[in-house]
Enzyme design. Structure first.
Site, short mmCIF file in Angstrom:
data_model
loop_
_atom_site.label_atom_id
_atom_site.label_comp_id
_atom_site.label_asym_id
_atom_site.label_seq_id
_atom_site.Cartn_x
_atom_site.Cartn_y
_atom_site.Cartn_z
N ARG A 181 -67.66 10.90 49.94
CA ARG A 181 -67.68 10.64 48.49
C ARG A 181 -68.63 9.48 48.21
O ARG A 181 -68.34 8.33 48.52
CB ARG A 181 -66.27 10.30 48.01
CG ARG A 181 -66.23 9.95 46.52
CD ARG A 181 -64.86 10.05 45.90
NE ARG A 181 -63.95 9.00 46.29
CZ ARG A 181 -62.77 8.78 45.73
NH1 ARG A 181 -62.37 9.56 44.72
NH2 ARG A 181 -61.99 7.81 46.14
N ASP A 467 -56.30 0.86 45.04
CA ASP A 467 -57.75 0.94 45.20
C ASP A 467 -58.40 0.72 43.84
O ASP A 467 -57.71 0.34 42.88
CB ASP A 467 -58.16 2.25 45.89
CG ASP A 467 -57.93 3.47 45.01
OD1 ASP A 467 -57.56 3.31 43.84
OD2 ASP A 467 -58.15 4.58 45.50
C1 LIG Z 1 -57.32 6.87 43.78
C2 LIG Z 1 -58.05 7.27 44.97
O1 LIG Z 1 -59.23 7.34 44.96
S1 LIG Z 1 -57.20 7.60 46.39
C3 LIG Z 1 -58.45 7.62 47.64
C4 LIG Z 1 -58.99 6.30 47.93
N1 LIG Z 1 -58.02 5.45 48.57
C5 LIG Z 1 -57.82 5.51 49.89
O2 LIG Z 1 -58.50 6.27 50.54
C6 LIG Z 1 -56.78 4.64 50.54
C7 LIG Z 1 -56.73 4.91 52.01
N2 LIG Z 1 -55.68 4.18 52.68
C8 LIG Z 1 -55.84 2.94 53.15
O3 LIG Z 1 -56.89 2.35 52.97
C9 LIG Z 1 -54.72 2.32 53.91
O4 LIG Z 1 -53.80 3.29 54.31
C10 LIG Z 1 -53.94 1.23 53.14
C11 LIG Z 1 -54.90 0.12 52.79
C12 LIG Z 1 -53.36 1.83 51.89
C13 LIG Z 1 -52.81 0.72 54.02
O5 LIG Z 1 -53.41 0.14 55.11
P1 LIG Z 1 -52.59 -0.62 56.25
O6 LIG Z 1 -51.44 -1.36 55.67
O7 LIG Z 1 -53.59 -1.36 57.05
O8 LIG Z 1 -52.03 0.55 57.11
P2 LIG Z 1 -51.20 0.43 58.43
O9 LIG Z 1 -51.18 -0.94 58.98
O10 LIG Z 1 -49.87 1.07 58.20
O11 LIG Z 1 -52.04 1.37 59.40
C14 LIG Z 1 -51.51 1.88 60.59
C15 LIG Z 1 -52.59 2.64 61.29
O12 LIG Z 1 -53.01 3.73 60.46
C16 LIG Z 1 -54.40 3.66 60.23
N3 LIG Z 1 -54.66 4.09 58.85
C17 LIG Z 1 -54.04 3.72 57.71
N4 LIG Z 1 -54.57 4.36 56.67
C18 LIG Z 1 -55.53 5.17 57.15
C19 LIG Z 1 -56.43 6.08 56.55
N5 LIG Z 1 -56.39 6.31 55.24
N6 LIG Z 1 -57.31 6.71 57.33
C20 LIG Z 1 -57.31 6.49 58.67
N7 LIG Z 1 -56.49 5.63 59.30
C21 LIG Z 1 -55.60 4.99 58.54
C22 LIG Z 1 -54.76 2.21 60.41
O13 LIG Z 1 -56.14 2.10 60.74
C23 LIG Z 1 -53.84 1.81 61.56
O14 LIG Z 1 -54.42 2.28 62.76
P3 LIG Z 1 -54.06 1.63 64.21
O15 LIG Z 1 -52.61 1.82 64.41
O16 LIG Z 1 -54.91 2.41 65.13
O17 LIG Z 1 -54.45 0.19 64.12
O1 LIG Z 2 -60.12 9.35 43.10
C1 LIG Z 2 -58.99 9.63 42.84
C2 LIG Z 2 -58.26 9.07 41.76
O2 LIG Z 2 -57.07 9.38 41.61
O3 LIG Z 2 -58.87 8.27 41.02
MG LIG Z 3 -60.99 8.05 41.53
#
Ligand SMILES: CC(=O)SCCNC(=O)CCNC(=O)[C@H](O)C(C)(C)COP(=O)(O)OP(=O)(O)OC[C@H]1O[C@@H](n2cnc3c(N)ncnc32)[C@H](O)[C@@H]1OP(=O)(O)O
Ligand SMILES: O=CC(=O)O
Ligand SMILES: [Mg+2]
Length: 561
Positions: A181, A467
């Site tokens: 994206r 986010d």
């Molecule tokens: C509205 C929108 O646009 S939604 C789409 C955009 N938003 C996103 O993509 C959010 C993605 N998610 C994240 O960034 C994270 O999950 C967070 C920030 C919400 C939480 O992060 P943390 O609290 O650090 O997660 P946590 O400590 O539980 O992570 C545990 C493990 O999972 C992994 N992990 C957590 N989230 C993700 C993810 N989305 N992708 C890959 N790995 C992940 C961490 O890297 C960690 O790995 P490790 O055990 O090897 O060290």
């Molecule tokens: O990108 C996704 C959203 O919910 O905003």
């Molecule tokens: Mg969005």
């Protein structure tokens, strides 16, 4: 800074060593790896060509957004365009879905951080959407190391050593399919100048990724198709038309078949819900569906109706997918996509696993499960997960309801949604406004901005994923409540939101943040800077278009000459 950057020679400090084509100037830090792998002369030439060919179209599209906003500010409402009714009524379909991505029942999303890219690809999800947008703070380091990470991922060579935990990461044999994206049209890339102007952020993200990865992607991931993209924050089909032309230009440059590149468009602005057929039509040879970007959609509802006091939202936590306008939007999206033969993707539940409280964790998982069941039963073909820990629940909801079928494109036509009207899509959500609502908006907005300014674009706050999209809701909601000095009608006290009250809320929430994160982190972090920025944005006479436009100026670091 990207927490898990593993860039070897990334610390070289040479000045202006990038080999750039005519008219291109790199103002970001020099790094040998960026130069050798990403910012190559040919790749920069491709980005510059895109910029030169499309800049006037982009400018026009952004001017049209401004004009539409003026209309809404003078009482106008978004609606279906009578001039394109022939498209909505016409019987046409998009190009068939590529076999590699027929089944997208669970997609994980996340920033382009090296460890997270590996974890996401290994997560068991069908798709990984690697995010240069809502989940990424677009610092030079994050963007360029993100490009390096994606290139290594597509080549299949990506690895990472977490030295603190002595843990090694590499790809499994089976990985999720990669979608990327890029940023929205509105964001500049101030570290790359083309003909004396900052480049368009999304053309940099798209151009560099496409240039370096199209061949390996089609071989290793796309079964002859690809690369695949998600396209954010569009407001009108004219913006989709530009993307379509960008794709055609890229395919021509690469000498690959027209229709190789495929993209899913996020319907995440209120004006775009009236343009879904038109957007699909523009991208009909390059489309692989639409997605309900619910968080930006709520943000866009407030932004679009910023001058409509009769359409104020209740507390953010009350604006869920079961509100009539949200339900109508998702059902119309399903009908539109399935009529045109492409995926109707669901969205993101904000809950994430709660590590230290099993009961709360179970309740969060239950909410995610309910959300996913609602999506699959309504007819969505897949959904988003923010965290690997949520994938089993999301997968179960879709497996139980879709079985072995890859999607529901042919089986859930939702013809009943043909009757959804403008009023259904615009209906004000029900609920109440509370003091806790404004407090939470403030606490979350400031902490999110503080994280963003230090390089993290997605963070866990109060057991939810936050986010750029979710933080936007907090900001614009505060702004609108202040502008109309609304009554907090949910507390039974008749308190009115005004500058004085907001000032007190900011002070008290800053004190609470300091208590929660601890004095040391508070002092070292960017909380005060974030607070200043958030307060200005919530009280500005005119609503800023995007939180990140202002904040971006604070993370641009030009290489000293
Ligand atoms: C509205 C929108 O646009 S939604 C789409 C955009 N938003 C996103 O993509 C959010 C993605 N998610 C994240 O960034 C994270 O999950 C967070 C920030 C919400 C939480 O992060 P943390 O609290 O650090 O997660 P946590 O400590 O539980 O992570 C545990 C493990 O999972 C992994 N992990 C957590 N989230 C993700 C993810 N989305 N992708 C890959 N790995 C992940 C961490 O890297 C960690 O790995 P490790 O055990 O090897 O060290
Ligand atoms: O990108 C996704 C959203 O919910 O905003
Ligand atoms: Mg969005």
């Amino acid at each position: 800074m990207n927490k898990t950057m593993d860039l070897g020679t990334a610390t070289s400090n040479k000045v202006n060593e990038y080999d750039v084509p005519e008219g291109v100037e790199i103002r970001g830090r020099y790094c040998e790896q960026f130069g050798n792998k990403i910012l190559t002369r040919d790749a920069l030439q491709f980005v510059a060509d895109l910029q030169r060919e499309f800049r006037s179209h982009i400018k026009y599209a952004m001017d049209c957004r401004k004009e539409a906003m003026i209309r809404y500010n003078h009482g106008g409402l978004p609606g279906f365009d009578p001039a394109t009714s022939y498209l909505r009524e016409g019987d046409w379909t998009c190009a068939p879905v590529p076999p590699a991505v027929a089944d997208r029942r669970v997609e994980i999303t996340g920033p382009v951080d090296r460890k997270m890219v590996i974890n996401a690809l290994n997560s068991g999800a069908k798709v990984f959407m690697a995010d240069f947008e809502d989940a990424l703070s677009p610092s030079w380091e994050n963007l360029m190391s993100g490009q390096v990470n994606l290139k290594d991922a597509v080549d299949g060579t990506i690895s990472f050593h977490d030295k603190a935990r002595n843990r090694f990461y590499k790809l499994n044999d089976q990985t999720a399919k990669l979608f990327v994206r890029p940023r929205g049209w509105h964001l500049p890339e101030a570290h790359i100048f083309i003909d004396g102007e900052p480049a368009t952020g999304c053309l940099v993200d798209f151009g560099l990724y496409f240039f370096h990865n199209y061949a390996a992607f089609r071989r290793n991931q796309g079964e002859g198709f690809g690369p695949f993209f998600y396209l954010p924050k569009m407001e009108h089909s004219r913006e989709a038309k530009i993307w379509n032309s960008v794709f055609e230009r890229a395919e021509k440059m690469a000498g690959i078949e027209r229709g190789s590149i495929r993209a899913t468009v996020l319907i995440e602005t209120l004006p775009a819900v009236f343009q879904m057929d038109e957007i699909l039509y523009e991208l009909r040879d390059h489309s692989v569906g639409l997605n309900c970007g619910r968080w930006d959609y709520i943000f866009s509802y407030v932004k679009t109706f910023q001058a409509h006091p009769d359409r104020l939202l209740p507390d953010r936590v009350q604006v869920g997918m079961t509100q009539h306008f949200m339900k109508s939007y998702s059902e119309l999206l399903i009908r539109t996509c399935h009529r045109r033969g492409v995926h109707a993707m669901g969205g993101m539940a904000a809950q994430i696993p709660i590590k230290d409280d099993p009961a709360a964790n179970e309740a969060a998982l239950d909410l995610v499960m309910k959300d996913k069941l609602r999506e699959v039963r309504a007819g969505h073909d897949g959904t988003w997960a923010a965290h690997p820990g949520l994938i089993p629940a999301c997968m179960k909801a879709f497996d139980d309801n879709m079985g072995n079928a890859p999607n529901q494109i042919q089986t859930k036509k939702r013809e009943d949604a043909a009757n959804i009207t403008d009023e259904d899509l615009l209906q004000r959500p029900t609920g109440v406004r509370t003091m806790e609502g404004i407090r939470l908006n403030t606490r979350v907005g400031i902490q999110y901005l503080a994280a963003w300014l230090t390089g993290s674009g997605s963070v866990p706050l109060y057991n939810l994923m936050e986010d750029a999209a979710t933080a936007e809701i907090s900001r614009v909601q505060n702004w609108q409540w202040l502008k109309y000095e609304v009554e907090l009608d949910g507390d039974g006290l008749g308190v009115e939101v005004n500058r004085e009250l907001f000032g007190r809320v900011v002070d008290e929430e800053m004190a609470r943040i300091e208590r929660e994160v601890g004095k040391e982190k508070f002092e070292k972090g960017k909380y005060k800077e974030a607070c200043k920025m958030f307060t200005r944005q919530c009280t500005a006479p005119a609503l800023d278009d995007f939180l990140t436009l202002d904040a971006y100026n604070h993370i641009v670091i030009h290489h000293p000459k």
